[in-house]
Structures are given as C-alpha cells and as structure tokens.
Write a protein that holds these residues in place. Structure first.
Motif, PDB file in Angstrom:
ATOM      1  N   GLU A   1       0.803  -1.219   0.000  1.00 37.20           N
ATOM      2  CA  GLU A   1       0.000   0.000   0.000  1.00 37.20           C
ATOM      3  C   GLU A   1       0.837   1.270   0.000  1.00 37.20           C
ATOM      4  O   GLU A   1       0.298   2.378  -0.069  1.00 37.20           O
ATOM      5  N   SER A   2       2.163   1.130   0.051  1.00 42.78           N
ATOM      6  CA  SER A   2       3.036   2.304   0.123  1.00 42.78           C
ATOM      7  C   SER A   2       3.271   2.929  -1.254  1.00 42.78           C
ATOM      8  O   SER A   2       3.656   2.233  -2.201  1.00 42.78           O
ATOM      9  N   PRO A   3       3.109   4.249  -1.378  1.00 48.46           N
ATOM     10  CA  PRO A   3       3.429   4.929  -2.641  1.00 48.46           C
ATOM     11  C   PRO A   3       4.913   4.827  -2.998  1.00 48.46           C
ATOM     12  O   PRO A   3       5.292   4.982  -4.157  1.00 48.46           O
ATOM     13  N   SER A   4       5.754   4.555  -1.990  1.00 41.13           N
ATOM     14  CA  SER A   4       7.196   4.429  -2.241  1.00 41.13           C
ATOM     15  C   SER A   4       7.546   3.134  -2.963  1.00 41.13           C
ATOM     16  O   SER A   4       8.630   3.013  -3.525  1.00 41.13           O
ATOM     17  N   PHE A   5       6.645   2.161  -2.925  1.00 44.36           N
ATOM     18  CA  PHE A   5       6.861   0.878  -3.589  1.00 44.36           C
ATOM     19  C   PHE A   5       6.408   1.034  -5.036  1.00 44.36           C
ATOM     20  O   PHE A   5       5.229   0.941  -5.354  1.00 44.36           O
ATOM     21  N   ASN A   6       7.349   1.290  -5.924  1.00 41.64           N
ATOM     22  CA  ASN A   6       7.036   1.611  -7.309  1.00 41.64           C
ATOM     23  C   ASN A   6       6.756   0.339  -8.104  1.00 41.64           C
ATOM     24  O   ASN A   6       7.658  -0.276  -8.671  1.00 41.64           O
TER      25      ASN A   6
ATOM     26  N   VAL B   1      -6.869  -8.863  -1.489  1.00 41.39           N
ATOM     27  CA  VAL B   1      -6.495  -7.546  -1.974  1.00 41.39           C
ATOM     28  C   VAL B   1      -7.654  -7.015  -2.800  1.00 41.39           C
ATOM     29  O   VAL B   1      -8.283  -7.751  -3.561  1.00 41.39           O
ATOM     30  N   VAL B   2      -7.981  -5.737  -2.596  1.00 39.86           N
ATOM     31  CA  VAL B   2      -9.088  -5.127  -3.314  1.00 39.86           C
ATOM     32  C   VAL B   2      -8.652  -3.789  -3.887  1.00 39.86           C
ATOM     33  O   VAL B   2      -7.727  -3.149  -3.377  1.00 39.86           O
ATOM     34  N   LEU B   3      -9.336  -3.377  -4.956  1.00 40.09           N
ATOM     35  CA  LEU B   3      -9.125  -2.063  -5.534  1.00 40.09           C
ATOM     36  C   LEU B   3     -10.032  -1.072  -4.810  1.00 40.09           C
ATOM     37  O   LEU B   3     -11.210  -1.340  -4.599  1.00 40.09           O
ATOM     38  N   ALA B   4      -9.446   0.060  -4.395  1.00 40.87           N
ATOM     39  CA  ALA B   4     -10.214   1.073  -3.658  1.00 40.87           C
ATOM     40  C   ALA B   4      -9.989   2.414  -4.323  1.00 40.87           C
ATOM     41  O   ALA B   4      -8.968   3.066  -4.090  1.00 40.87           O
ATOM     42  N   PHE B   5     -10.924   2.820  -5.145  1.00 41.42           N
ATOM     43  CA  PHE B   5     -10.783   4.078  -5.855  1.00 41.42           C
ATOM     44  C   PHE B   5     -11.325   5.221  -5.010  1.00 41.42           C
ATOM     45  O   PHE B   5     -12.202   5.036  -4.163  1.00 41.42           O
ATOM     46  N   GLY B   6     -10.792   6.417  -5.235  1.00 41.77           N
ATOM     47  CA  GLY B   6     -11.226   7.591  -4.483  1.00 41.77           C
ATOM     48  C   GLY B   6     -10.517   7.666  -3.156  1.00 41.77           C
ATOM     49  O   GLY B   6      -9.557   6.944  -2.873  1.00 41.77           O
ATOM     50  N   GLY B   7     -10.980   8.538  -2.276  1.00 44.40           N
ATOM     51  CA  GLY B   7     -10.379   8.677  -0.955  1.00 44.40           C
ATOM     52  C   GLY B   7      -9.180   9.584  -0.985  1.00 44.40           C
ATOM     53  O   GLY B   7      -9.099  10.534  -1.759  1.00 44.40           O
ATOM     54  N   SER B   8      -8.186   9.281  -0.171  1.00 44.71           N
ATOM     55  CA  SER B   8      -7.001  10.124  -0.013  1.00 44.71           C
ATOM     56  C   SER B   8      -6.206  10.196  -1.306  1.00 44.71           C
ATOM     57  O   SER B   8      -6.104   9.220  -2.061  1.00 44.71           O
TER      58      SER B   8
ATOM     59  N   LEU C   1      -5.856  -2.040  -1.418  1.00 51.78           N
ATOM     60  CA  LEU C   1      -5.944  -2.319   0.015  1.00 51.78           C
ATOM     61  C   LEU C   1      -5.782  -3.818   0.248  1.00 51.78           C
ATOM     62  O   LEU C   1      -6.379  -4.634  -0.473  1.00 51.78           O
ATOM     63  N   VAL C   2      -4.980  -4.173   1.249  1.00 52.39           N
ATOM     64  CA  VAL C   2      -4.771  -5.572   1.611  1.00 52.39           C
ATOM     65  C   VAL C   2      -5.401  -5.813   2.978  1.00 52.39           C
ATOM     66  O   VAL C   2      -5.198  -5.028   3.906  1.00 52.39           O
ATOM     67  N   THR C   3      -6.191  -6.860   3.098  1.00 50.80           N
ATOM     68  CA  THR C   3      -6.854  -7.178   4.368  1.00 50.80           C
ATOM     69  C   THR C   3      -6.564  -8.616   4.756  1.00 50.80           C
ATOM     70  O   THR C   3      -6.125  -9.433   3.932  1.00 50.80           O
ATOM     71  N   ARG C   4      -6.831  -8.887   6.021  1.00 52.91           N
ATOM     72  CA  ARG C   4      -6.571 -10.242   6.521  1.00 52.91           C
ATOM     73  C   ARG C   4      -7.620 -10.605   7.563  1.00 52.91           C
ATOM     74  O   ARG C   4      -8.005  -9.773   8.393  1.00 52.91           O
ATOM     75  N   LYS C   5      -8.084 -11.846   7.517  1.00 54.59           N
ATOM     76  CA  LYS C   5      -9.011 -12.353   8.518  1.00 54.59           C
ATOM     77  C   LYS C   5      -8.588 -13.774   8.869  1.00 54.59           C
ATOM     78  O   LYS C   5      -8.327 -14.594   7.984  1.00 54.59           O
ATOM     79  N   MET C   6      -8.518 -14.044  10.160  1.00 54.93           N
ATOM     80  CA  MET C   6      -8.143 -15.380  10.596  1.00 54.93           C
ATOM     81  C   MET C   6      -9.323 -16.326  10.385  1.00 54.93           C
ATOM     82  O   MET C   6     -10.474 -15.983  10.654  1.00 54.93           O
ATOM     83  N   ARG C   7      -9.035 -17.522   9.871  1.00 55.65           N
ATOM     84  CA  ARG C   7     -10.089 -18.513   9.673  1.00 55.65           C
ATOM     85  C   ARG C   7     -10.545 -19.068  11.012  1.00 55.65           C
ATOM     86  O   ARG C   7      -9.734 -19.352  11.888  1.00 55.65           O
ATOM     87  N   ARG C   8     -11.837 -19.214  11.162  1.00 56.88           N
ATOM     88  CA  ARG C   8     -12.378 -19.781  12.395  1.00 56.88           C
ATOM     89  C   ARG C   8     -12.396 -21.296  12.301  1.00 56.88           C
ATOM     90  O   ARG C   8     -12.699 -21.875  11.248  1.00 56.88           O
ATOM     91  N   ARG C   9     -12.090 -21.924  13.431  1.00 65.16           N
ATOM     92  CA  ARG C   9     -12.131 -23.383  13.461  1.00 65.16           C
ATOM     93  C   ARG C   9     -13.578 -23.860  13.359  1.00 65.16           C
ATOM     94  O   ARG C   9     -14.492 -23.273  13.925  1.00 65.16           O
ATOM     95  N   GLN C  10     -13.768 -24.964  12.676  1.00 63.87           N
ATOM     96  CA  GLN C  10     -15.096 -25.526  12.544  1.00 63.87           C
ATOM     97  C   GLN C  10     -15.538 -26.122  13.873  1.00 63.87           C
ATOM     98  O   GLN C  10     -14.787 -26.836  14.532  1.00 63.87           O
ATOM     99  N   LEU C  11     -16.756 -25.810  14.293  1.00 63.04           N
ATOM    100  CA  LEU C  11     -17.283 -26.307  15.557  1.00 63.04           C
ATOM    101  C   LEU C  11     -18.079 -27.580  15.320  1.00 63.04           C
ATOM    102  O   LEU C  11     -18.847 -27.692  14.357  1.00 63.04           O
ATOM    103  N   TYR C  12     -17.916 -28.528  16.215  1.00 66.11           N
ATOM    104  CA  TYR C  12     -18.642 -29.795  16.133  1.00 66.11           C
ATOM    105  C   TYR C  12     -19.549 -29.936  17.343  1.00 66.11           C
ATOM    106  O   TYR C  12     -19.178 -29.554  18.455  1.00 66.11           O
ATOM    107  N   LYS C  13     -20.723 -30.464  17.099  1.00 62.93           N
ATOM    108  CA  LYS C  13     -21.642 -30.724  18.207  1.00 62.93           C
ATOM    109  C   LYS C  13     -21.158 -31.901  19.014  1.00 62.93           C
ATOM    110  O   LYS C  13     -20.594 -32.852  18.498  1.00 62.93           O
ATOM    111  N   ILE C  14     -21.399 -31.842  20.332  1.00 63.30           N
ATOM    112  CA  ILE C  14     -21.024 -32.942  21.209  1.00 63.30           C
ATOM    113  C   ILE C  14     -21.845 -34.170  20.818  1.00 63.30           C
ATOM    114  O   ILE C  14     -23.081 -34.116  20.689  1.00 63.30           O
ATOM    115  N   GLY C  15     -21.153 -35.257  20.657  1.00 64.70           N
ATOM    116  CA  GLY C  15     -21.847 -36.492  20.306  1.00 64.70           C
ATOM    117  C   GLY C  15     -22.042 -36.691  18.816  1.00 64.70           C
ATOM    118  O   GLY C  15     -22.573 -37.699  18.383  1.00 64.70           O
TER     119      GLY C  15
END
Length: 345
Positions: A279-284, A314-321, A328-342
């Motif tokens: 996301e840095s403008p310095s990274f040409n 990674v997404v394209l974000a037009f407009g703004g500053s 824009l680069v984003t990150r989300k941790m994957r949630r572990r799958q939940l299992y019912k007891i039994g």
C-alpha cells in the motif's frame, strides 16, 4: 581486590587473532595546559593510550587485580567495579549486592534476553574498558552487540556503531534472518474484528533495543520497498550505475526475473509489513492494476506458507485520499469448525 592475576576473561571472539586491536586514539587534537604551557600532544596521547591498553589487556582480558566477579550464563568474568560502574545497570547491581572478602559477586540474568548472545555481551563488556572492542564487531554479531549495549546502558557510541553496521548488513541474502527478527519483535496486530493479544515474550525481546527497534523496522521496510526493486532491476528501470541481479553468465536480471524475486520475498514477509509495503506509494510497482496483480500473486504464494490459517485478500479502492495507491490488503483469521457434542458424522 585480590592482588594477583586471574584467568583470562571468557573466550576470544571468533574471527580474530588475539581478539582485539590496540587502543591509542586521542580524544582531542591539542595538548593540555600545564603551568601555563601547552604540552606536545604526543606526550599525553601516548600516556593515555598506555593507560587504556593496560586497563584493557591486564584488566579485562586477564582479570588482573579484579574486585568483582560477574556471572552471566556459564561464564564468570574477573572485572573491576570502577570500570563496570560506567554501566548504570551494572552499577545498580554492585550497589545492591553485599561484598564478601573484599570481592563482589554479581549475577546478570539474560534468560529473557535471547537477542543478547554470549559474544555480544562479551564485546559490550570489553567496550567498557576500551574501544578496541570495535575491531570484533561484525555484521554477523552486530545486532547482538547492539542489544547488549542497550541492555547495559549509557553506551551510545557503541549502540550507534553496531546499529549502523546492522543497517548496512540488510541485503537480499541476509533478509530472511532480518524478517525472522522483525516477526519476533513485531507489535501486536489485529484484523479489526478482535482485540490484539500482547505477546509478552515479543514485547520483552523488542524492549531491549529501545528506540533502535523502530529504526531497524524502518530500515527493513525501506530495503523492501525502495532498495530491493532497484537491486533486482524490477521493471527494467535500473541505470548503468545501479547494481542488478547477476546471472551465472554475468548478465543482468531481466524485469520478469526481478518481479519473481520480489514475489518470493514478499511471500515470506510478516503480514503487517506486507500490507504496508504493497500500500506504500514508495513501492514503485507501476500502475494501480499492476500493483493489484502483484499483491494478488504474492497472496497466492503466501497461502502455501506464512498465511496458512488466514484469509488474505487484496481489493481495488478508488477515491479517498490523494496519497492512496488504490490497493488495500486485508486479513481475517479462519475460524475453526465447531462440532456438536456427540456428533459422529
């Protein structure tokens, strides 16, 4: 004091003959005034040099007439309270430790300071006696010397010297080790959906470097986004005076090879640094779409290694500053799958 010569203090640092060079550098360029007459510089320079050499060789290297035993990990140093008092940390230890038989035993605990190696600590102690210790500061041990000097305190000259050597040693070959270091001292981060968890071990590992931790982060970032693209001739923009990545036949790396090198590097970079770089403008990276494609290709590689267990996008974000690169680069941790007891299905 014990009044006799003791065993040599520690092992001679690797990579040298006797470990150190002689110290005879003058602190000023004019002689002192004695009884109103200026004295020739050679008199006091030689005298001061002899004193420092004697303190260093007879005091630090052989432990003659020591009054303090310093215990650190598996090593015991025979040293001198007057010299050690130059370090606020050691001065405090000596002032709060009872003396027995005219000798003080102090114990330095480095269990929570993995960045301070035995060699780094040895050289920082040596610097308390003489700047001759600088002869054994090398790119391979400079970071440890910096950590030890910061740990002992009031050693700004040694800190600056070791830091500068660290900064100059950041290269493509050494980058993996610097990225590992950066990850080990990285501040806590969050994807915005949860509160970041502070890793106390990382915090303590970072704390020993004081202000130099952030300076090293900035230097590594600058290498990634400014220096490295030029070194690998990314985009074919290198000038004749700019070094490029050589092939075995001696030719320069073409643009596509430079891009591949950048991708392989950023596939191993910690997420916060990867995000900041892309996301840095310095990274040409060229146009917004070229930047987007680079980030997307890097993320595909990251999925196979450092980004396992997370969803990076990674997404394209037009407009703004006006300073925005449009990516824009984003990150989300994957949630572990939940299992019912039994549940046996």
């Amino acid at each position: 004091m014990n009044g006799h010569a003791g065993p040599s203090n520690g092992a001679t640092p690797s990579g040298s003959d006797d470990g150190y060079a002689s110290q005879s550098d003058p602190s000023t360029s004019t002689g002192p005034q004695i009884n109103g007459y200026a004295q020739p510089p050679s008199i006091y320079e030689a005298h001061n040099g002899d004193i420092i050499n004697h303190l260093f060789h007879a005091g630090f290297q052989t432990g003659n007439y020591s009054d303090t035993l310093l215990h650190v990990r598996a090593t015991v140093y025979r040293l001198h309270a007057l010299i050690l008092s130059r370090s606020p940390y050691l001065a405090h230890l000596m002032s709060t430790t009872p003396q027995t038989s005219n000798q003080c035993n102090i114990y330095v605990n480095l269990d929570h300071e993995p960045e301070v190696t035995d060699e780094g600590f040895h050289l920082a102690l040596a610097y308390l006696y003489s700047s001759a210790a600088l002869a054994n500061v090398r790119p391979e041990n400079a970071r440890s010397v910096l950590a030890a000097a910061c740990f002992l305190g009031r050693m700004d000259d040694l800190c600056d010297y070791a830091y500068e050597m660290c900064r100059m040693s950041i290269t493509l070959d050494s980058l993996p080790s610097w990225l590992e270091f950066l990850d080990s001292v990285a501040p806590p981060s969050s994807d915005g959906s949860s509160t970041p968890v502070v890793d106390q071990h990382k915090h303590m590992r970072m704390a020993v470097f004081g202000p130099y931790a952030q300076r090293l982060r900035d230097d590594i970032f600058n290498f990634l986004v400014v220096r490295l693209p030029t070194l690998v001739n990314f985009g074919g923009q290198a000038t004749p005076a700019t070094p490029t990545t050589p092939h075995p036949d001696g030719s320069s790396a073409p643009a596509d090879t430079g891009r591949e090198t950048l991708l392989q590097v950023h596939a191993r970079v910690p997420f916060e640094l990867f995000k900041a770089a892309v996301e840095s403008p310095s990274f040409n990276l060229g146009s917004t779409h070229a930047r987007f494609k680079f980030a997307k290709d890097a993320i595909e590689l990251r999925k196979q290694g450092i980004a396992r267990g997370a969803e990076e996008t990674v997404v394209l974000a037009f407009g703004g500053s006006t300073q925005s690169t449009g990516v824009l680069v984003t990150r989300k941790m994957r949630r572990r799958q939940l299992y019912k007891i039994g549940d046996t299905t």
